[in-house]
Design a protein around this motif. Structure first.
Motif, PDB file in Angstrom:
ATOM      1  N   ASN A 174     -18.932 -39.368 -59.260  1.00  0.00           N
ATOM      2  CA  ASN A 174     -17.725 -40.017 -58.730  1.00  0.00           C
ATOM      3  C   ASN A 174     -17.836 -41.539 -58.727  1.00  0.00           C
ATOM      4  O   ASN A 174     -16.829 -42.244 -58.813  1.00  0.00           O
ATOM      5  CB  ASN A 174     -17.492 -39.606 -57.260  1.00  0.00           C
ATOM      6  CG  ASN A 174     -17.041 -38.177 -57.126  1.00  0.00           C
ATOM      7  OD1 ASN A 174     -16.738 -37.531 -58.118  1.00  0.00           O
ATOM      8  ND2 ASN A 174     -16.993 -37.680 -55.895  1.00  0.00           N
ATOM      9  N   GLN A 268     -13.722 -46.262 -48.057  1.00  0.00           N
ATOM     10  CA  GLN A 268     -13.212 -44.935 -48.406  1.00  0.00           C
ATOM     11  C   GLN A 268     -13.812 -43.925 -47.452  1.00  0.00           C
ATOM     12  O   GLN A 268     -15.021 -43.999 -47.182  1.00  0.00           O
ATOM     13  CB  GLN A 268     -13.660 -44.584 -49.841  1.00  0.00           C
ATOM     14  CG  GLN A 268     -13.466 -43.122 -50.183  1.00  0.00           C
ATOM     15  CD  GLN A 268     -14.031 -42.686 -51.521  1.00  0.00           C
ATOM     16  OE1 GLN A 268     -13.712 -41.621 -51.967  1.00  0.00           O
ATOM     17  NE2 GLN A 268     -14.865 -43.473 -52.160  1.00  0.00           N
ATOM     18  N   LYS A 289      -9.226 -39.557 -47.546  1.00  0.00           N
ATOM     19  CA  LYS A 289      -9.159 -38.288 -48.280  1.00  0.00           C
ATOM     20  C   LYS A 289      -9.266 -37.191 -47.234  1.00  0.00           C
ATOM     21  O   LYS A 289     -10.293 -37.069 -46.564  1.00  0.00           O
ATOM     22  CB  LYS A 289     -10.330 -38.200 -49.261  1.00  0.00           C
ATOM     23  CG  LYS A 289     -10.389 -39.394 -50.221  1.00  0.00           C
ATOM     24  CD  LYS A 289     -11.341 -39.184 -51.376  1.00  0.00           C
ATOM     25  CE  LYS A 289     -12.773 -39.015 -50.949  1.00  0.00           C
ATOM     26  NZ  LYS A 289     -13.711 -39.043 -52.096  1.00  0.00           N
TER      27      LYS A 289
END
Ligand code: BGC
Length: 373
Positions: A174, A268, A289
């Protein structure tokens, strides 16, 4: 009569031994068992992933075997080997090192156990049937676009802004997606001279952070500050790929930066400590997320696989959660791995309430806490 009883007992013993043979310590309750291998408890999100996945699968009537491997590749291989020995019916794996599970997953495949790569793609193995994640390139793109807007780069005129990059673990597939997503947005401004990377470090390998480790990100930022910013040079922004690296960078800024401003810092995950920094003005944003959603899609996919179906685009379409079926972006070296990708979003000081509305966070005074068990 005694003889008959002895014979019956002997038959029962033989049958139960046969049932145990090769059956590890699998529960004999008629339920299917799902083995979940998570990388580490040391980063907040994987604790949340583990608990949401466990909750979803148990609610749906499966047994769950959940392991954490302490960011240690050997341990993760052993943990997965153990799950295979226990004859789990399906494996869900978030890899520590995407390149290091080939042999172990070959073993899983030979034992007929389907494998889902969870959040991080697993490379160089044809044992993976599917990949579930967020759109990783978009995560980086949102970070780049945030900086573009915060510095008003489109209207910068002759202004020059100084920026640095901090990326993730090179062993995590990722990490390059995140970095590239952000870099592609900002590169035209670097090329035009509107953005200046004072350290000159613009390559992924140079700015990467092994194991996404906060202390390593902190050390690197302190070195950059000492080498390039100690003469009062202003640092306007730091693109950090996630919250654990953003944490290290904002600690370095607090202790060792004397330019008089707080640089824009991206992140993030929505880790609680970082949300606190967002409230306190030490971090600017995080890309959120919703990993509870990732668990829901993983469950839907697992159900289909365990029911002998071959899920494709219609599974994504049937979800209430926004999700795309992607058969282009993720090649693990053996071919394209069909992927279910969820949609990330930006969280700043101004929309923290959105997190509360997910039900996964609650206010505690001015700050947010997690409601995950
Ligand atoms: C995940 C991120 C996380 C990082 C470090 C990545 O693979 O997608 O959400 O911040 O690993 O744990």
């Amino acid at each position: 009569m005694k003889k008959i009883l002895a014979m019956v007992m002997a038959v029962v013993m033989v049958l139960s031994l046969a049932a145990c043979a090769g059956n590890g310590d699998k529960k004999d309750d008629g339920k299917k068992t799902v083995g979940i291998s998570m990388p580490t408890k040391s980063l907040e999100r994987w604790n949340r992933d583990g608990s949401y996945l466990k909750e979803e699968f148990e609610k749906a009537g499966y047994n769950v075997e959940l392991t954490y491997s302490d960011n240690n590749v050997t341990q993760q291989n052993n943990d997965i080997d153990n799950l295979v020995a226990k004859e789990v019916d399906l494996l869900i794996v978030a890899a520590i090192d995407g390149e290091a599970l080939t042999q172990t997953l070959k073993n899983a495949k030979e034992n007929g156990i389907p494998v889902i790569a969870y959040d991080r793609l697993i490379m160089n193995t044809n044992a993976i049937s599917y990949y579930v994640s967020f759109d990783n390139y978009s995560v980086g793109k949102l970070q780049g676009e945030y900086i573009e807007k915060a510095l008003d780069l489109k209207n910068a005129g002759s202004n020059v802004y100084n920026i640095e990059f901090t990326a993730g673990d090179p062993a995590d597939n990722n990490a390059r997606f995140f970095f590239n997503g952000a870099f592609d947005v900002l590169k035209p401004y670097i090329d035009a001279g509107t953005l200046k990377v004072v350290s000159g470090q613009t390559e992924f390998e140079k700015v990467a952070t092994a194991q996404w480790n906060t202390d390593k990100a902190l050390d690197r930022m302190e070195n950059l500050l000492a080498s390039y910013y100690s003469n009062g040079t202003v640092l306007h922004a730091v693109v950090c790929s996630n919250d654990s690296t953003a944490m290290g960078v904002s600690q370095a800024i607090s202790s060792s930066y004397h330019g008089g401003n707080v640089p824009f810092i991206t992140g993030q995950d929505g880790d609680v400590a970082n949300l606190r920094n967002i409230v306190d003005g030490k971090q600017s944003m995080t890309v959120y997320k919703n990993v509870a959603h990732e668990a829901v899609v993983t469950l839907a996919l697992s159900k289909d696989i365990l029911d002998g179906k071959k899920p494709a685009a219609e599974l994504a379409e049937s979800q209430e959660i926004e999700c795309t079926y992607d058969v282009e972006s993720y090649n693990n070296g053996t071919g394209i791995i069909p992927s279910y990708l969820l949609v990330p979003s930006v969280v700043t000081k101004d929309n923290l309430q959105d997190l509360v509305e997910t039900g996964l966070y609650a206010w505690e005074g001015d700050y947010l806490v997690s409601t995950a068990k």
